[in-house]
Write a protein that holds these residues in place. Structure first.
Motif, PDB file in Angstrom:
ATOM      1  N   HIS A 148      16.299   9.438  10.346  1.00 61.47           N
ATOM      2  CA  HIS A 148      16.656   8.023  10.510  1.00 61.47           C
ATOM      3  C   HIS A 148      15.453   7.098  10.293  1.00 61.47           C
ATOM      4  O   HIS A 148      15.549   6.100   9.559  1.00 61.47           O
ATOM      5  N   GLU A 149      14.333   7.404  10.924  1.00 61.24           N
ATOM      6  CA  GLU A 149      13.154   6.551  10.785  1.00 61.24           C
ATOM      7  C   GLU A 149      12.634   6.550   9.354  1.00 61.24           C
ATOM      8  O   GLU A 149      12.107   5.545   8.869  1.00 61.24           O
ATOM      9  N   PHE A 150      12.794   7.663   8.643  1.00 59.67           N
ATOM     10  CA  PHE A 150      12.348   7.710   7.251  1.00 59.67           C
ATOM     11  C   PHE A 150      13.205   6.804   6.362  1.00 59.67           C
ATOM     12  O   PHE A 150      12.702   6.196   5.409  1.00 59.67           O
ATOM     13  N   THR A 151      14.491   6.706   6.660  1.00 60.33           N
ATOM     14  CA  THR A 151      15.339   5.798   5.878  1.00 60.33           C
ATOM     15  C   THR A 151      14.880   4.348   6.031  1.00 60.33           C
ATOM     16  O   THR A 151      14.953   3.564   5.076  1.00 60.33           O
ATOM     17  N   LYS A 152      14.405   3.998   7.200  1.00 61.61           N
ATOM     18  CA  LYS A 152      13.869   2.636   7.395  1.00 61.61           C
ATOM     19  C   LYS A 152      12.590   2.436   6.584  1.00 61.61           C
ATOM     20  O   LYS A 152      12.339   1.354   6.039  1.00 61.61           O
ATOM     21  N   LEU A 153      11.761   3.479   6.482  1.00 61.78           N
ATOM     22  CA  LEU A 153      10.538   3.390   5.685  1.00 61.78           C
ATOM     23  C   LEU A 153      10.864   3.233   4.197  1.00 61.78           C
ATOM     24  O   LEU A 153      10.224   2.437   3.488  1.00 61.78           O
ATOM     25  N   VAL A 154      11.864   3.975   3.718  1.00 62.08           N
ATOM     26  CA  VAL A 154      12.266   3.852   2.314  1.00 62.08           C
ATOM     27  C   VAL A 154      12.764   2.444   2.024  1.00 62.08           C
ATOM     28  O   VAL A 154      12.416   1.831   1.001  1.00 62.08           O
ATOM     29  N   LYS A 155      13.566   1.911   2.925  1.00 60.95           N
ATOM     30  CA  LYS A 155      14.092   0.564   2.734  1.00 60.95           C
ATOM     31  C   LYS A 155      12.973  -0.471   2.690  1.00 60.95           C
ATOM     32  O   LYS A 155      13.038  -1.459   1.949  1.00 60.95           O
ATOM     33  N   GLU A 156      11.928  -0.221   3.440  1.00 63.88           N
ATOM     34  CA  GLU A 156      10.810  -1.160   3.490  1.00 63.88           C
ATOM     35  C   GLU A 156       9.928  -1.080   2.245  1.00 63.88           C
ATOM     36  O   GLU A 156       9.437  -2.098   1.743  1.00 63.88           O
ATOM     37  N   LEU A 157       9.728   0.144   1.712  1.00 66.48           N
ATOM     38  CA  LEU A 157       8.742   0.331   0.639  1.00 66.48           C
ATOM     39  C   LEU A 157       9.340   0.334  -0.756  1.00 66.48           C
ATOM     40  O   LEU A 157       8.604   0.145  -1.739  1.00 66.48           O
ATOM     41  N   GLU A 158      10.626   0.566  -0.897  1.00 66.88           N
ATOM     42  CA  GLU A 158      11.207   0.702  -2.241  1.00 66.88           C
ATOM     43  C   GLU A 158      10.991  -0.556  -3.079  1.00 66.88           C
ATOM     44  O   GLU A 158      10.577  -0.500  -4.245  1.00 66.88           O
ATOM     45  N   GLY A 159      11.211  -1.698  -2.504  1.00 61.41           N
ATOM     46  CA  GLY A 159      11.052  -2.950  -3.235  1.00 61.41           C
ATOM     47  C   GLY A 159       9.609  -3.257  -3.586  1.00 61.41           C
ATOM     48  O   GLY A 159       9.298  -3.636  -4.732  1.00 61.41           O
ATOM     49  N   VAL A 160       8.693  -3.074  -2.618  1.00 62.55           N
ATOM     50  CA  VAL A 160       7.289  -3.425  -2.874  1.00 62.55           C
ATOM     51  C   VAL A 160       6.666  -2.466  -3.881  1.00 62.55           C
ATOM     52  O   VAL A 160       5.800  -2.868  -4.686  1.00 62.55           O
ATOM     53  N   ILE A 161       7.090  -1.206  -3.876  1.00 59.76           N
ATOM     54  CA  ILE A 161       6.554  -0.251  -4.862  1.00 59.76           C
ATOM     55  C   ILE A 161       7.041  -0.611  -6.263  1.00 59.76           C
ATOM     56  O   ILE A 161       6.279  -0.533  -7.242  1.00 59.76           O
ATOM     57  N   THR A 162       8.286  -1.005  -6.357  1.00 60.17           N
ATOM     58  CA  THR A 162       8.813  -1.418  -7.666  1.00 60.17           C
ATOM     59  C   THR A 162       8.026  -2.596  -8.224  1.00 60.17           C
ATOM     60  O   THR A 162       7.659  -2.619  -9.419  1.00 60.17           O
ATOM     61  N   LYS A 163       7.739  -3.567  -7.392  1.00 63.30           N
ATOM     62  CA  LYS A 163       6.941  -4.713  -7.840  1.00 63.30           C
ATOM     63  C   LYS A 163       5.523  -4.276  -8.225  1.00 63.30           C
ATOM     64  O   LYS A 163       4.955  -4.770  -9.203  1.00 63.30           O
ATOM     65  N   ALA A 164       4.977  -3.371  -7.430  1.00 60.32           N
ATOM     66  CA  ALA A 164       3.600  -2.936  -7.705  1.00 60.32           C
ATOM     67  C   ALA A 164       3.504  -2.207  -9.045  1.00 60.32           C
ATOM     68  O   ALA A 164       2.493  -2.304  -9.752  1.00 60.32           O
ATOM     69  N   ILE A 165       4.525  -1.462  -9.426  1.00 61.27           N
ATOM     70  CA  ILE A 165       4.489  -0.725 -10.691  1.00 61.27           C
ATOM     71  C   ILE A 165       4.505  -1.682 -11.888  1.00 61.27           C
ATOM     72  O   ILE A 165       3.823  -1.458 -12.902  1.00 61.27           O
ATOM     73  N   TYR A 166       5.247  -2.754 -11.773  1.00 60.23           N
ATOM     74  CA  TYR A 166       5.373  -3.680 -12.901  1.00 60.23           C
ATOM     75  C   TYR A 166       4.266  -4.715 -12.949  1.00 60.23           C
ATOM     76  O   TYR A 166       4.190  -5.479 -13.906  1.00 60.23           O
ATOM     77  N   LYS A 167       3.430  -4.777 -11.968  1.00 59.88           N
ATOM     78  CA  LYS A 167       2.356  -5.766 -11.960  1.00 59.88           C
ATOM     79  C   LYS A 167       1.249  -5.357 -12.930  1.00 59.88           C
ATOM     80  O   LYS A 167       0.908  -4.179 -13.047  1.00 59.88           O
TER      81      LYS A 167
END
Length: 904
Positions: free
Chosen positions: A623-642
């Motif tokens: 459960h706690e890992f799903t919250k971490l994925v929800k938090e990081l998925e968007g910021v990692i996507t932005k970081a890759i395209y920067k």
């Protein structure tokens, strides 16, 4: 009604036709007969036919039965028959279904219920029959019991509609609450079942029932029935309590504020018996544990959950649960539910977590309860549900508990391991489970260790110090390196269980470890084999089962980019992004990253914190890992395209923000200090204000006193001026010469004092005379010397008497002279005229008066001297008299001593 006709049409002719005619005749008798006995017999006959011919009786007789309830309320017997008949028509109980259409029985019940409640007055009428305040006890029983069963059946058929009718009915719910206080157990027990159906999924009715003192009554029933040792009545009460409390914050708060949590503690006093666990007791205890979990559920508001957790610790409920947890002979399902209950009681509550850390198992030597539970979790022979419960308990123990996280991580550090010696620690058990050949143990240990690092950067850095000895003779490797080694081996190691479970657990642990910890990222990238492994896993086209592993590898690589501090030149952010673009492709990387949240088990794990899985194969996400994925998925996507420039700008912005944060923190500290100083100054000001008010009050009082004194002074001054105007110069002269009324009064007082002293001396003298006479009478055989002494004393006493008599004569003479002097003074005062009355004295008279005053003054002085001399003489006589008394006393004592010697 068309449905009912269709059912009737489907029946064959013959015996049913005869019964239909009979039912019709009975209905006619009920409707038309004037005698109560005839109507009663007809209704009784309909009751006997209603079980077998439910459809026919329901179609033809329902209207007549309702009419009987309205018109024949004075007769308990016919009312009871009518209610029983309606119950048989509406109820879907299996033992009463004897018709040829069992598949349509439920539809029949709901259809008849719909007909009955179409007129809301029918339900109101039924409620009035249940109230029963105006009937006798026997009448009440014959009507109330079938009425309760009928209303319960209506609620089972069309619950929401019947609930709404009862809710809008005046005092509808309150009337039903009286059933819990009924002295007849059969009505009380069926009343509990009725309230179960009434309160199901209706928050408004739940609140009304709760505020009608339902908690008190239900807890009393549970206590009377023997708590967990009670029968099915206890089970029904517990189900009703769950209906009232589950997902109802208002009732939960009312339950806590009413101190009802304290009354739950005796439920769990099951003792240390290894036997006596009946099926009913297991069911009751299971429901009791579930009721505790309802109050501390993670889905409740945090404030309500926290207050209930504190109350459970203060009343000893948590301690009692831990006793069951460590007891022997407890059934497996009760033990599992107890672990889940303890988990939620301690979750996020520091006090409860500290207590749980201090609990020891009754073993030799004693071991911490956490260690014993972890031993069950990593033991593949234990039941799956029990291992899940232990994992949940460990997660709840570490939830928002940095102290507990530090204690767990410390058991992995070398210094702590050396200090513990041969005893097994929690860290050793986790490492053993992490590297065992059981995939479920690998997953549980990895998730448990990840919770020890959750939102705790300090422990993430501490865990980098952990060193593991892999083989004898080989140098130790770090825990981080060992995890990546096992991850890179993949399916090469033969493991029991799921193929991907071990790798998923290790990847979740690494993602949690590296997130928000640049130092851990640096350590991970320092191993040159890690990045090629991750890129190779992401770039491959694997099957559907392996897609989840690819997504987790993409997440781990994205975390290595986003939290990279560029301390390693070969693995800086820009180089890692270029590597992704060349070997994987940005779009492909983002697509693989999205595999995580799109997985079917991801949404299930994100709903509740408890790891509740039907089988080990479904145990994939935490459960706690799903919250971490929800938090990081968007910021990692932005970081890759920067781009690199955007990264630089972002770094500058971050530095600027850090500077701003430091400045803001500095000013916050300054403001905090100034607030403290301001509070101190405010306290000083308030103290000075109080002192100032007190001083002002004192000054005001003193000013008023001064003003009063001034007024008195002015008044006395005016009075003195008036007196000076009224008294003449002669009066002033007389006062100047010493003749004043105060002095005359003082002389009188002295004379009276002399008189009293004279009387006292005479009384003392008489006492001495009587004493001497007694002594003389008592000593006929005294010696001649003693007689002479007594004679001398008598002569001396006579002399004193004569002197006293002469003084008394002189005192009398002085009194007479003083009386004459007083008379002369008063006559003189009268002869002096008052100035202002029109009389003016002559000069000759004034001279004469002055002479007389001088003479009187001289006589007064002489009189004072004489009185003084007499006083001195009297004092001397008194001293002589006292000495005589002492001499006589000594003589008397000597004489007594001689008499004693003579007698001996």
């Amino acid at each position: 009604m068309n449905f009912l006709r269709g059912v009737m049409g489907g029946q064959s002719a013959g015996p049913q036709h005869t019964e239909a005619e009979t039912i019709q005749k009975l209905c006619d008798r009920v409707a038309s007969s004037t005698l109560l006995d005839d109507r009663r017999n007809a209704v009784r006959a309909l009751k006997s036919l209603s079980k077998k011919y439910r459809l026919e009786v329901g179609i033809q007789a329902m209207e007549h039965l309702i009419h009987v309830l309205q018109t024949d309320r004075s007769d308990s017997e016919i009312i009871g028959y009518a209610l029983d008949t309606l119950y048989n028509i509406i109820s879907n109980d299996e033992e009463e279904e004897v018709g040829k259409f069992p598949s349509r029985s439920e539809d029949l019940g709901s259809q008849f219920t719909e007909i009955f409640i179409k007129q809301q007055e029918n339900v109101t009428l039924l409620l009035s029959l249940l109230e029963g305040k105006w009937r006798t006890s026997e009448f009440d029983f014959h009507v109330r019991w079938p009425g309760v069963k009928l209303l319960t059946s209506l609620l089972k058929q069309l619950g929401p509609q019947v609930q709404q009718i009862i809710l809008v009915s005046p005092m509808g719910v309150s009337r039903l609450m009286d059933l819990l206080a009924d002295s007849r157990e059969v009505i009380r027990n069926d009343g509990v079942l009725l309230l179960q159906a009434l309160t199901r999924s209706n928050g408004a009715i739940q609140k009304i029932v709760a505020f009608e003192n339902a908690f008190e009554r239900l807890l009393d029933i549970i206590t009377e029935e023997g708590n967990s040792d009670g029968g099915i009545v206890v089970e029904d009460c517990l189900i009703l309590l769950q209906n009232l409390l589950k997902n109802n914050n208002s009732n939960q708060n009312f339950f806590k504020e009413g101190s009802y949590i304290q009354r739950m503690k005796p439920w769990f006093e099951v003792g240390d018996e290894n036997s006596g666990w009946s099926a009913q007791k297991v069911t009751n205890l299971h429901l009791m544990l579930q009721l505790v979990r309802v109050l501390v559920s993670p889905t409740n508001p945090p404030g309500a959950t926290s207050s209930c957790q504190k109350a459970m610790f203060q009343c000893g409920l948590l301690q009692q649960l831990c006793t069951i947890l460590m007891a022997t002979g407890v059934p497996a399902d009760i033990l599992t539910e107890t672990i889940n209950t303890v988990s939620e009681v301690i979750r996020g509550c520091q006090v409860n977590q500290d207590y749980f850390a201090s609990v020891n198992a009754p073993s030799n030597p004693p071991r911490p309860a956490i260690v014993v539970l972890l031993m069950s979790m990593v033991n593949e022979r234990q039941p799956f549900v029990l291992r899940c419960a232990v994992l949940y308990c460990f997660q709840c123990f570490l939830y928002k508990n940095q102290k507990g996280q530090g204690e767990i991580v410390s058991t992995l550090l070398p210094s702590t391991i050396d200090a513990m010696g041969n005893s097994v620690s929690a860290g050793q058990l986790l490492c053993g489970g992490l590297f065992s050949t059981d995939s479920l143990s690998n997953w549980c240990a990895a998730v448990a260790l990840a919770h020890a690092l959750q939102e705790n950067a300090t422990q993430k850095e501490q865990l980098l110090r952990v060193q593991l000895a892999t083989n004898i003779g080989n140098p130790p490797v770090s825990l981080l390196q060992q995890c990546t080694n096992i991850l890179s081996q993949g399916d090469k190691i033969n493991r029991r269980g799921s193929k991907i479970q071990t790798r998923v657990g290790l990847l979740m642990l690494l993602c949690t470890w590296l997130s928000n910890c640049p130092i851990a990222v640096t350590h991970f990238l320092h191993n040159s084999a890690n990045v090629p492994f991750l890129t190779g896993q992401i770039a491959e086209n694997l099957g559907e089962e392996e897609q989840l592993v690819q997504g987790l590898c993409a997440l781990l690589l994205g975390i290595s980019i986003y939290f990279n501090d560029n301390s390693l030149e070969s693995y800086m952010k820009e180089k890692l992004k270029q590597l992704i673009e060349k070997r994987i492709g940005k779009e492909n990387f983002i697509e693989k990253l999205g595999f995580i949240s799109k997985h079917e088990l991801y949404s299930r794990a994100s709903q509740k914190p408890q790891p509740n899985f039907p089988s080990p194969e479904y145990m994939i996400f935490d459960h706690e890992f799903t919250k971490l994925v929800k938090e990081l998925e968007g910021v990692i996507t932005k970081a890759i395209y920067k781009s690199s420039e955007e990264d630089k700008k972002e770094e500058e912005v971050k530095k600027t923000l850090e500077q701003h944060d430091s400045i803001v923190t500095h000013y916050k500290n300054m403001i905090r200090e100034q607030d403290l100083q301001l509070e101190e100054l405010k306290q000083q000001v308030s103290t000075l204000k109080c002192q100032n008010e007190q001083l002002q009050t004192a000054v005001t009082q003193q000013v008023s006193q001064i003003q009063q004194h001034k007024d008195q002074y002015n008044l006395l001054k005016v009075q003195l001026g008036k007196e000076n105007q009224h008294h003449g110069s002669q009066s002033d002269g007389a006062q100047m010469n010493g003749i004043q009324p105060e002095e005359i009064g003082r002389l009188r007082e002295e004379i009276e004092e002399l008189k009293s002293k004279q009387e006292l001396l005479q009384s003392q003298l008489a006492e001495k005379d009587s004493l001497i006479e007694n002594l003389v009478m008592l000593q006929p055989s005294a010696s001649a010397g003693d007689s002479e002494k007594v004679a001398e004393l008598k002569e001396e006493l006579a002399t004193l008497k004569s002197q006293l008599n002469s003084q008394s004569v002189e005192i009398t003479k002085l009194q007479t002279e003083k009386q004459e002097l007083l008379q002369k003074t008063e006559a003189f005062a009268k002869s002096v005229p008052v100035q202002g009355e029109g009389e003016t004295p002559a000069a000759a008279n004034s001279t004469d008066v002055e002479g007389r005053l001088s003479a009187l003054l001289q006589e007064t002085k002489e009189l004072k001297n004489e009185i003084k001399a007499l006083s001195e003489e009297r004092t001397a006589i008194k001293e002589q008299l006292d000495s005589s008394n002492s001499t006589i006393t000594i003589s008397w004592c000597c004489w007594l001593i001689k008499i004693r010697k003579y007698c001996l």
